[in-house]
Design a protein around this motif. Sequence first.
Motif, PDB file in Angstrom:
ATOM      1  N   TYR A  38       0.841  -1.200   0.000  1.00 17.54           N
ATOM      2  CA  TYR A  38       0.000   0.000   0.000  1.00 17.54           C
ATOM      3  C   TYR A  38       0.875   1.248   0.000  1.00 17.54           C
ATOM      4  O   TYR A  38       1.815   1.358   0.806  1.00 17.54           O
ATOM      5  CB  TYR A  38      -0.921   0.006   1.231  1.00 17.54           C
ATOM      6  CG  TYR A  38      -1.723   1.262   1.350  1.00 17.54           C
ATOM      7  CD1 TYR A  38      -2.682   1.584   0.392  1.00 17.54           C
ATOM      8  CD2 TYR A  38      -1.528   2.151   2.397  1.00 17.54           C
ATOM      9  CE1 TYR A  38      -3.412   2.753   0.473  1.00 17.54           C
ATOM     10  CE2 TYR A  38      -2.257   3.322   2.493  1.00 17.54           C
ATOM     11  CZ  TYR A  38      -3.191   3.612   1.525  1.00 17.54           C
ATOM     12  OH  TYR A  38      -3.913   4.762   1.600  1.00 17.54           O
ATOM     13  N   CYS A  39       0.547   2.159  -0.905  1.00 23.88           N
ATOM     14  CA  CYS A  39       1.289   3.413  -0.989  1.00 23.88           C
ATOM     15  C   CYS A  39       0.510   4.475  -0.203  1.00 23.88           C
ATOM     16  O   CYS A  39      -0.581   4.869  -0.627  1.00 23.88           O
ATOM     17  CB  CYS A  39       1.408   3.795  -2.461  1.00 23.88           C
ATOM     18  SG  CYS A  39       2.458   5.198  -2.721  1.00 23.88           S
ATOM     19  N   PRO A  40       1.004   4.926   0.943  1.00 26.54           N
ATOM     20  CA  PRO A  40       0.216   5.849   1.762  1.00 26.54           C
ATOM     21  C   PRO A  40       0.112   7.244   1.152  1.00 26.54           C
ATOM     22  O   PRO A  40       0.916   7.602   0.283  1.00 26.54           O
ATOM     23  CB  PRO A  40       0.993   5.896   3.085  1.00 26.54           C
ATOM     24  CG  PRO A  40       2.369   5.578   2.718  1.00 26.54           C
ATOM     25  CD  PRO A  40       2.312   4.652   1.545  1.00 26.54           C
ATOM     26  N   GLU A  74      -1.204   2.194  -7.389  1.00 28.84           N
ATOM     27  CA  GLU A  74      -2.221   2.841  -6.546  1.00 28.84           C
ATOM     28  C   GLU A  74      -2.739   1.889  -5.487  1.00 28.84           C
ATOM     29  O   GLU A  74      -2.918   0.731  -5.733  1.00 28.84           O
ATOM     30  CB  GLU A  74      -3.376   3.316  -7.429  1.00 28.84           C
ATOM     31  CG  GLU A  74      -3.010   4.541  -8.248  1.00 28.84           C
ATOM     32  CD  GLU A  74      -2.755   5.763  -7.391  1.00 28.84           C
ATOM     33  OE1 GLU A  74      -3.590   6.072  -6.546  1.00 28.84           O
ATOM     34  OE2 GLU A  74      -1.724   6.385  -7.544  1.00 28.84           O
TER      35      GLU A  74
ATOM     36  N   GLU B  58      -7.410   5.608   5.693  1.00 31.97           N
ATOM     37  CA  GLU B  58      -7.386   5.849   4.248  1.00 31.97           C
ATOM     38  C   GLU B  58      -7.271   4.569   3.421  1.00 31.97           C
ATOM     39  O   GLU B  58      -7.854   4.483   2.350  1.00 31.97           O
ATOM     40  CB  GLU B  58      -6.239   6.812   3.901  1.00 31.97           C
ATOM     41  CG  GLU B  58      -4.865   6.308   4.343  1.00 31.97           C
ATOM     42  CD  GLU B  58      -3.762   7.276   3.948  1.00 31.97           C
ATOM     43  OE1 GLU B  58      -3.902   8.468   4.248  1.00 31.97           O
ATOM     44  OE2 GLU B  58      -2.775   6.818   3.350  1.00 31.97           O
ATOM     45  N   ARG B  59      -6.555   3.552   3.957  1.00 29.63           N
ATOM     46  CA  ARG B  59      -6.437   2.291   3.213  1.00 29.63           C
ATOM     47  C   ARG B  59      -7.792   1.598   3.130  1.00 29.63           C
ATOM     48  O   ARG B  59      -8.196   1.118   2.068  1.00 29.63           O
ATOM     49  CB  ARG B  59      -5.410   1.365   3.876  1.00 29.63           C
ATOM     50  CG  ARG B  59      -5.034   0.154   3.041  1.00 29.63           C
ATOM     51  CD  ARG B  59      -4.171  -0.806   3.824  1.00 29.63           C
ATOM     52  NE  ARG B  59      -4.927  -1.466   4.874  1.00 29.63           N
ATOM     53  CZ  ARG B  59      -5.559  -2.622   4.730  1.00 29.63           C
ATOM     54  NH1 ARG B  59      -5.521  -3.262   3.593  1.00 29.63           N
ATOM     55  NH2 ARG B  59      -6.218  -3.157   5.743  1.00 29.63           N
ATOM     56  N   LYS B  62     -10.056   3.281   0.744  1.00 31.84           N
ATOM     57  CA  LYS B  62      -9.684   2.949  -0.630  1.00 31.84           C
ATOM     58  C   LYS B  62     -10.199   1.561  -1.003  1.00 31.84           C
ATOM     59  O   LYS B  62     -10.758   1.375  -2.087  1.00 31.84           O
ATOM     60  CB  LYS B  62      -8.157   3.000  -0.771  1.00 31.84           C
ATOM     61  CG  LYS B  62      -7.706   2.831  -2.174  1.00 31.84           C
ATOM     62  CD  LYS B  62      -6.252   3.157  -2.330  1.00 31.84           C
ATOM     63  CE  LYS B  62      -5.896   3.075  -3.792  1.00 31.84           C
ATOM     64  NZ  LYS B  62      -4.667   3.744  -4.104  1.00 31.84           N
ATOM     65  N   GLN B  66     -12.974   0.984  -3.868  1.00 28.99           N
ATOM     66  CA  GLN B  66     -12.638   0.152  -5.031  1.00 28.99           C
ATOM     67  C   GLN B  66     -13.625  -1.004  -5.152  1.00 28.99           C
ATOM     68  O   GLN B  66     -14.083  -1.321  -6.250  1.00 28.99           O
ATOM     69  CB  GLN B  66     -11.209  -0.404  -4.885  1.00 28.99           C
ATOM     70  CG  GLN B  66     -10.129   0.624  -5.066  1.00 28.99           C
ATOM     71  CD  GLN B  66      -9.768   0.819  -6.533  1.00 28.99           C
ATOM     72  OE1 GLN B  66     -10.482   0.385  -7.409  1.00 28.99           O
ATOM     73  NE2 GLN B  66      -8.678   1.493  -6.787  1.00 28.99           N
ATOM     74  N   LYS B 191      -4.915  -7.133  -1.690  1.00 23.38           N
ATOM     75  CA  LYS B 191      -4.018  -6.460  -2.645  1.00 23.38           C
ATOM     76  C   LYS B 191      -3.270  -5.304  -1.977  1.00 23.38           C
ATOM     77  O   LYS B 191      -2.075  -5.108  -2.188  1.00 23.38           O
ATOM     78  CB  LYS B 191      -4.831  -5.943  -3.826  1.00 23.38           C
ATOM     79  CG  LYS B 191      -3.987  -5.361  -4.943  1.00 23.38           C
ATOM     80  CD  LYS B 191      -4.833  -4.872  -6.087  1.00 23.38           C
ATOM     81  CE  LYS B 191      -3.966  -4.197  -7.133  1.00 23.38           C
ATOM     82  NZ  LYS B 191      -4.758  -3.594  -8.201  1.00 23.38           N
ATOM     83  N   TYR B 192      -4.005  -4.491  -1.202  1.00 29.39           N
ATOM     84  CA  TYR B 192      -3.375  -3.310  -0.567  1.00 29.39           C
ATOM     85  C   TYR B 192      -2.924  -3.642   0.863  1.00 29.39           C
ATOM     86  O   TYR B 192      -3.715  -3.784   1.748  1.00 29.39           O
ATOM     87  CB  TYR B 192      -4.355  -2.143  -0.556  1.00 29.39           C
ATOM     88  CG  TYR B 192      -4.725  -1.676  -1.933  1.00 29.39           C
ATOM     89  CD1 TYR B 192      -3.757  -1.343  -2.865  1.00 29.39           C
ATOM     90  CD2 TYR B 192      -6.059  -1.588  -2.320  1.00 29.39           C
ATOM     91  CE1 TYR B 192      -4.105  -0.921  -4.136  1.00 29.39           C
ATOM     92  CE2 TYR B 192      -6.411  -1.160  -3.575  1.00 29.39           C
ATOM     93  CZ  TYR B 192      -5.437  -0.836  -4.482  1.00 29.39           C
ATOM     94  OH  TYR B 192      -5.767  -0.422  -5.739  1.00 29.39           O
TER      95      TYR B 192
END
Lengths: 74, 192
Positions: A38-40, A74, B58-59, B62, B66, B191-192
Amino acid sequence: MKNRIRVLRAERDMTQEQLADLVGVTRNTIISTEKGKYCPSIKLGYRIARVFGVCIDDVFTYEDEIDGPSKDNE
Amino acid sequence: MRRITYLACILAVSALVAIMIGSAMATGNFFVPIIAIPLWVIVVFACRRNLETVTADERLSKVRSQAALRTFELMVIAGAIAAVVLSSFVFSESLSPKIEGNVYTDTNGTVSMVLNLYKPGSPETPGNLIQSTTIRNISAMDETEATAYCEFRQEAFGGNEQNGLIGVTIAGIVGVMLVAYGAFYLYYDKKY
């Protein structure tokens, strides 16, 4: 995006849970960020850097090959 | 308040409100939902304010957005296909005669059935009636009559089946949406 969160945490003897509480996110977010999955956001990046008392560049490193426009990070 | 306490509290209150609304709807008391729903919202917000741990960041936002977007895209494609199929049913129905049925008990105690055939695409009024057939004493039918009766009955009471079908379809769509959202959520969470 490469990061040194794990190293910085180890230096300060800090758990993922403690870091998550300090920056106001869940532990899973810290785990994903550490792994580079994860890109913060810039905000979160700055909060993490501030907790460690370092510059954001000392925590995150942008790499053209990995983070370039052709890659979906992303 | 810890996360597990928060979840248990929300679950208990939600179950209680669902039972209250269900019983109120069944008894025709429509004041209970008006009071219960705002109370439920207040309790949920009060619990959230006392929550010590982070439940959304925030993750997660997201991942949720999504998953919702992919579910929406899937439902748009599925909806377009369903619309084409359903519209063909709508057109074909207006071109075929409408059959309506009624069952009633005669004065002598026997059960009879009336079948009315109406003009295609017209309201079910006596002026649009093409044919009306009455089957008297349906309990005393022989095998041939019973077979014909079953076929007619299926056609004549198709309206009720259609209403049931609409309910099942809506429930199915909601179920598929929840499953799709859950699957996408798990995928993006991994995935994240």
